[in-house]
Design an enzyme around this catalytic site. Structure first.
Site, PDB file in Angstrom:
ATOM      1  N   LYS A 156       0.859  -1.182   0.000  1.00  0.00           N
ATOM      2  CA  LYS A 156       0.000   0.000   0.000  1.00  0.00           C
ATOM      3  C   LYS A 156       0.900   1.239   0.000  1.00  0.00           C
ATOM      4  O   LYS A 156       1.977   1.234   0.613  1.00  0.00           O
ATOM      5  CB  LYS A 156      -0.859  -0.032   1.266  1.00  0.00           C
ATOM      6  CG  LYS A 156      -1.906   1.065   1.384  1.00  0.00           C
ATOM      7  CD  LYS A 156      -2.784   0.813   2.609  1.00  0.00           C
ATOM      8  CE  LYS A 156      -3.896   1.829   2.756  1.00  0.00           C
ATOM      9  NZ  LYS A 156      -4.798   1.524   3.894  1.00  0.00           N
ATOM     10  N   SER A 177      -9.715   1.252   2.978  1.00  0.00           N
ATOM     11  CA  SER A 177      -8.856   2.045   2.148  1.00  0.00           C
ATOM     12  C   SER A 177      -7.781   1.269   1.392  1.00  0.00           C
ATOM     13  O   SER A 177      -7.211   1.788   0.434  1.00  0.00           O
ATOM     14  CB  SER A 177      -8.181   3.120   3.013  1.00  0.00           C
ATOM     15  OG  SER A 177      -7.352   2.534   3.988  1.00  0.00           O
ATOM     16  N   SER A 186      -9.657  -1.349   7.174  1.00  0.00           N
ATOM     17  CA  SER A 186      -9.156  -1.058   5.828  1.00  0.00           C
ATOM     18  C   SER A 186      -8.431  -2.181   5.116  1.00  0.00           C
ATOM     19  O   SER A 186      -8.139  -2.051   3.926  1.00  0.00           O
ATOM     20  CB  SER A 186      -8.245   0.166   5.855  1.00  0.00           C
ATOM     21  OG  SER A 186      -9.025   1.315   5.673  1.00  0.00           O
TER      22      SER A 186
HETATM   23  N1  GLN Z   1     -13.282   2.900   6.292  1.00  0.00           N
HETATM   24  C1  GLN Z   1     -12.672   3.326   7.513  1.00  0.00           C
HETATM   25  C2  GLN Z   1     -12.530   4.827   7.539  1.00  0.00           C
HETATM   26  O1  GLN Z   1     -12.692   5.431   6.514  1.00  0.00           O
HETATM   27  C3  GLN Z   1     -11.388   2.585   7.726  1.00  0.00           C
HETATM   28  C4  GLN Z   1     -10.155   3.351   7.560  1.00  0.00           C
HETATM   29  C5  GLN Z   1      -8.925   2.549   7.803  1.00  0.00           C
HETATM   30  O2  GLN Z   1      -8.961   1.454   8.359  1.00  0.00           O
HETATM   31  N2  GLN Z   1      -7.798   3.113   7.420  1.00  0.00           N
HETATM   32  O3  GLN Z   1     -12.282   5.379   8.573  1.00  0.00           O
END
Ligand code: GLN
Length: 476
Positions: free
Chosen positions: A80, A155, A179
């Site tokens: 990532k 994400s 995420s």
């Molecule tokens: N979807 C979650 C958010 O937008 C998870 C984010 C993450 O785990 N980085 O906060």
């Protein structure tokens, strides 16, 4: 497509050591697949092809001399784009860091380098890891390899899409509130968030520090175990790291009937689709047939958990992202002569709207009079959730929930910000409690999109989660 890229890490190991193919051939095969599929999938932001082939040549030399460095030597993977890679662009999918070339490697990158793994490139994500669809990326669009009209999740959408599309043997992402698990579920691959502190985050660009974990995306439970074993352990550069009591997962309990807790609130929440509910019930039935003891438990309300996550993650993100001032870090509005307008313009230009929304919200939550009202109460809610989770995990070996309330949604911002928030429902309990959680593909919806269940274990019980995931693999 070359069949070799579909193999597990252990099969790659045997083939590389046995001379069936070389690391250079394997790396080329993944690069060819990237070439073939990226036009649609779009998982990568930056490719590292030349350096990858050079590392593969070095791996081949070690392997042919019989001095391979272990399970991952010569095996191609991807990261990532929020892991710092020395000399290789690291953007967090943001204009703010579009041209950032880190002067150092994240600790996980050093570990993978030392293990001989081959870095293929850097993967798309939601900007600064804020989002659930990889649609807040300022630098590219990633599509779900199973159905390009669907999002890959987020994400870590690039991380899940790359593995699902066989554009890497495994990948790393970050998991703050789901995420890694949610995109893994959307793309039909395995996604692990280990115990908080099990893997060093040094060099992983921070979103919300009390929640951030390095996460893993793989095809199988054994693959996941192999990568985890390589990454876990104490790092003096991340003081939250602790030694794992069972780094090789040898002391997994095997025989005693395992006890699984099912969370009613999470099956019956209105956001959870009927198909997800049915498929989860099917998974529970299967475990029962295999001799697991199933019980029902209750958790503090999803609304409280979502609110606590939302406040804490935004407050910490606002603080972490204060460093991008255009002077020390990030995009600089160099035409501005005044200091404050230089900050304001640089940050206005550099950050996208989701990041701005969270910085504003998080900063507001931390202002003097609001802090007690919101932030302190969020911390209290978090403590209650954690306590309840730990209490349940004294009576049960694992907690089972769906990973996501629905299958992958359509591209094009098909959900409102509030709906997207609610989509994190099942993921955040483990995040708020620092517990290990594994998303395991299980079943499909009527459109053929993958569904998944989530297994949550007590701290450092990753081995148990992997053991149970293997059972589902055998059934598949
Ligand atoms: N979807 C979650 C958010 O937008 C998870 C984010 C993450 O785990 N980085 O906060």
């Amino acid at each position: 497509m070359s069949e070799m890229i579909k193999r597990s890490l252990a099969e790659h190991r045997r083939a590389l050591d046995g001379g069936e193919y070389t690391s250079v051939e394997l790396t080329r095969a993944y690069l060819d697949e990237i070439d073939r599929r990226e036009g649609v999938v779009g998982a990568y932001l930056t490719l590292n092809a030349e350096a990858a082939l050079k590392s593969a040549t070095e791996a081949d030399a070690r392997i042919s001399k019989g001095v391979a460095r272990g399970a991952l030597d010569g095996i191609p993977y991807a990261l990532k784009d929020n892991f710092c890679t020395k000399g290789l662009r690291t953007t967090c999918a943001s204009k703010m860091l579009e041209h950032f070339i880190p002067p150092y490697d994240a600790s996980v990158v050093t570990r993978l380098n030392d293990a001989g793994a081959i870095l293929l490139g850097k993967l798309n994500m939601d900007e600064f890891a804020m989002g659930s669809a990889t649609e807040t990326s300022a630098l590219g669009v990633t599509r779900n390899p199973i159905d390009p009209d669907r999002v890959p999740g987020g994400s870590s959408g690039g991380s899940a899409a790359a593995v699902a599309a066989y554009e890497a043997a495994f990948s790393l992402g970050s998991d703050t509130g789901g995420s890694v698990r949610q995109p893994a579920a959307f793309c039909g691959v395995l996604g692990m968030k280990p115990t908080y502190g099990a893997i060093s985050r040094y060099g992983m660009i921070a979103m919300a520090s009390s929640l951030d974990c390095v996460g893993l995306v793989t095809h199988t439970a054994d693959d996941c175990g192999a990568v985890l074993s390589c990454l876990m352990g104490v790092d003096e550069r991340d003081t939250t790291t602790v030694a794992h009591p069972d780094p090789s997962f040898k002391s997994m309990k095997k025989d005693a009937p395992l006890r699984i807790a099912v969370v009613r609130e999470l099956l019956e929440d209105e956001a959870v689709s009927l198909e997800v509910r049915n498929s989860t019930e099917e998974a529970i039935g299967l475990l029962r047939e295999c001799g697991f003891e199933i019980g029902e438990v209750s958790l503090p309300s999803p609304d409280a958990a979502l609110a606590a996550y939302c406040v804490i993650s935004a407050a910490e993100a606002a603080s972490n992202l204060a460093r991008y001032d255009g002077i020390r870090f990030g995009h600089c509005a160099a035409t501005e002569k005044e200091l404050l307008s230089l900050y304001a313009k640089g940050r206005s230009e550099g950050f996208g709207s989701e990041v701005k929304r969270r910085i504003l919200f998080g900063t507001y939550m931390m202002t003097e009079d609001k802090r007690v009202l919101y932030y302190d109460r969020a911390l209290e809610a978090r403590a209650r959730i954690r306590e309840r989770m730990l209490q349940i995990l004294k009576q049960y070996d694992m907690i089972l929930t769906p990973t996501t309330p629905t299958s992958a949604f359509r591209t094009g911002g098909s959900l409102t910000p509030m709906q997207r928030r609610r989509a994190d429902l099942c993921a955040i309990y483990a995040s708020l409690s620092g517990l290990p959680a594994l998303s395991v593909p299980f079943g499909h919806d009527k459109d053929g999109l993958p569904l998944a269940i989530q297994l949550i274990g007590a701290h450092f019980c990753e081995g148990l989660l992997l053991q149970t995931a293997k059972l589902f693999e055998e059934v598949r």
